[in-house]
Design an enzyme around this catalytic site. Sequence first.
Site, PDB file in Angstrom:
ATOM      1  N   CYS A 147       0.778  -0.758   0.259  1.00 13.75           N
ATOM      2  CA  CYS A 147       0.518   0.062   0.135  1.00 13.75           C
ATOM      3  C   CYS A 147       1.155   1.568  -0.175  1.00 13.75           C
ATOM      4  O   CYS A 147       2.016   1.044   0.652  1.00 13.75           O
ATOM      5  CB  CYS A 147      -0.982   0.549   1.362  1.00 13.75           C
ATOM      6  SG  CYS A 147      -1.648   1.146   1.069  1.00 13.75           S
ATOM      7  N   CYS A 194      -7.284   0.476  -1.185  1.00 13.80           N
ATOM      8  CA  CYS A 194      -6.735  -0.157   0.432  1.00 13.80           C
ATOM      9  C   CYS A 194      -6.471  -1.255   0.062  1.00 13.80           C
ATOM     10  O   CYS A 194      -7.541  -2.041  -0.780  1.00 13.80           O
ATOM     11  CB  CYS A 194      -7.510  -0.173   1.149  1.00 13.80           C
ATOM     12  SG  CYS A 194      -7.728  -1.173   2.638  1.00 13.80           S
ATOM     13  N   GLN A 214     -17.200 -10.973  11.560  1.00 14.10           N
ATOM     14  CA  GLN A 214     -15.613 -11.687  11.142  1.00 14.10           C
ATOM     15  C   GLN A 214     -15.224 -10.504   9.981  1.00 14.10           C
ATOM     16  O   GLN A 214     -16.156 -11.022   8.590  1.00 14.10           O
ATOM     17  CB  GLN A 214     -15.533 -13.210  10.881  1.00 14.10           C
ATOM     18  CG  GLN A 214     -16.159 -14.155  12.213  1.00 14.10           C
ATOM     19  CD  GLN A 214     -15.335 -13.753  13.488  1.00 14.10           C
ATOM     20  OE1 GLN A 214     -14.130 -13.212  13.270  1.00 14.10           O
ATOM     21  NE2 GLN A 214     -16.097 -14.014  14.853  1.00 14.10           N
ATOM     22  N   ASP A 255     -16.882 -17.593  23.272  1.00 19.71           N
ATOM     23  CA  ASP A 255     -16.511 -17.050  21.861  1.00 19.71           C
ATOM     24  C   ASP A 255     -16.710 -14.916  22.818  1.00 19.71           C
ATOM     25  O   ASP A 255     -17.342 -14.705  21.609  1.00 19.71           O
ATOM     26  CB  ASP A 255     -16.925 -16.684  20.361  1.00 19.71           C
ATOM     27  CG  ASP A 255     -16.219 -15.148  19.610  1.00 19.71           C
ATOM     28  OD1 ASP A 255     -14.588 -15.323  19.470  1.00 19.71           O
ATOM     29  OD2 ASP A 255     -16.860 -15.406  18.290  1.00 19.71           O
ATOM     30  N   CYS A 284      -9.952 -13.287  20.891  1.00 19.42           N
ATOM     31  CA  CYS A 284      -9.586 -12.942  19.621  1.00 19.42           C
ATOM     32  C   CYS A 284      -8.335 -11.289  20.722  1.00 19.42           C
ATOM     33  O   CYS A 284      -8.048 -10.389  19.885  1.00 19.42           O
ATOM     34  CB  CYS A 284     -10.600 -11.494  19.109  1.00 19.42           C
ATOM     35  SG  CYS A 284     -11.567 -10.756  20.355  1.00 19.42           S
TER      36      CYS A 284
END
Length: 402
Positions: free
Chosen positions: A53, A135, A239, A332, A358
């Site tokens: 990028c 992006c 997600q 989760d 996460c």
Amino acid sequence: MSDIQAIVQLAARGDGITADGRYVPLAAVGDSVDFTVQPPQIRPGPNHAAPACTHYPACGGCQLQHLNDDAYTRFVLDRLLRVLPAGWPAQVHPVALSPPRSRRRASLKALKRGGKLSLGFHSEGTHALVDIADCPLLAPELMAVLAPLRRLLKSRVRDGQGAGVAMTLTDDGVDLLLANVSAEGLAAIEALTDFANATDLARLSVEGPGGIDTLVERRQPTVLMGGVAVPLPVAPFLQATREGEAALVAAVRAAVGDAGKIADLFCGLGTFALPLSQRAAVLAVDAAGPAVMALGVVARRADRRVDVQHRDLFRRPLTPGELAGMQAVVFDPPRAGAEAQARALAASNVPVVVAVSCNPNSFGRDAKILVEGGYTLNALWPVAQFRWSSHVELVARFERQP
């Protein structure tokens, strides 16, 4: 005097570390750094890559574009294993790495100054807005909306003011939420409606002082979960990539095995509950009332064995007694982890516990609680759907020892 040092490891946020403990941003393991000049000069090694990028590293969305894929997947794995005691787990599966241009949701900011509109992401740790032309993370369908959105916001945002943009790619098209963009008056409504039609949005909503209003819904945004089309609320949690979700679901399915009665804790809209319900009875629990209500509706319509329960698992975790009879539990939680629920699980007789996380740090704490309660961590599935980021995810299987 020569002062050239090799980068021997990466820190948790991705900075390179020399053998003598100095931190060097944007360095990869195997690079050498010349400290005799200021700023220190990095001499790229075999793990270094040219960033994908043109906005890197000014944009705060990525920290690790200077690593090649092999080096990045090693970073992801090390990021997880470093929070666990030696010897855990017995089996580590390959890292599931989402490809470029696969991100299906993004939150951007817009700012108009001197008649010029900037639209993009903040630099890390600052309020400086990086105006992005492209992006390499975002799905092409999201990128296609940005140029016309820039023109719309330039005409609808006052000079000196900003706006928020939340984009979600659903199975029915792009779902867009604009914050601090007026929908008052006929001219504003017509401009926003024309934009939604011209860009083929599934839905366009605006958020103001009174809350969120859906202005245009050309198609009901849905996402397929376990074979069930789930209608999405505005700006839902999903997600980050389809590939990442598929990897997490496959790992959870493998981890629970042939369990016929499963609890899915912190279930959300049913990311795991609906796929698991294809062959098991599932108790789905979450504090997010609208999400569990929506899950209950779609599960009934699809004739799935899902029993939903609205409950704050941080304040009232399921007790060992309530968990009795469960053949597996999936949990989760958000980034803070689920310490109270982990302690209740550690005191239970559930044979298999599957943790989805996460945050490696909170996972390490919860994993320690389970192991001290008699569980063995025997398998780990690393998932890197936030490509080029230090943010990593995992699925872990714990089995109670007889």
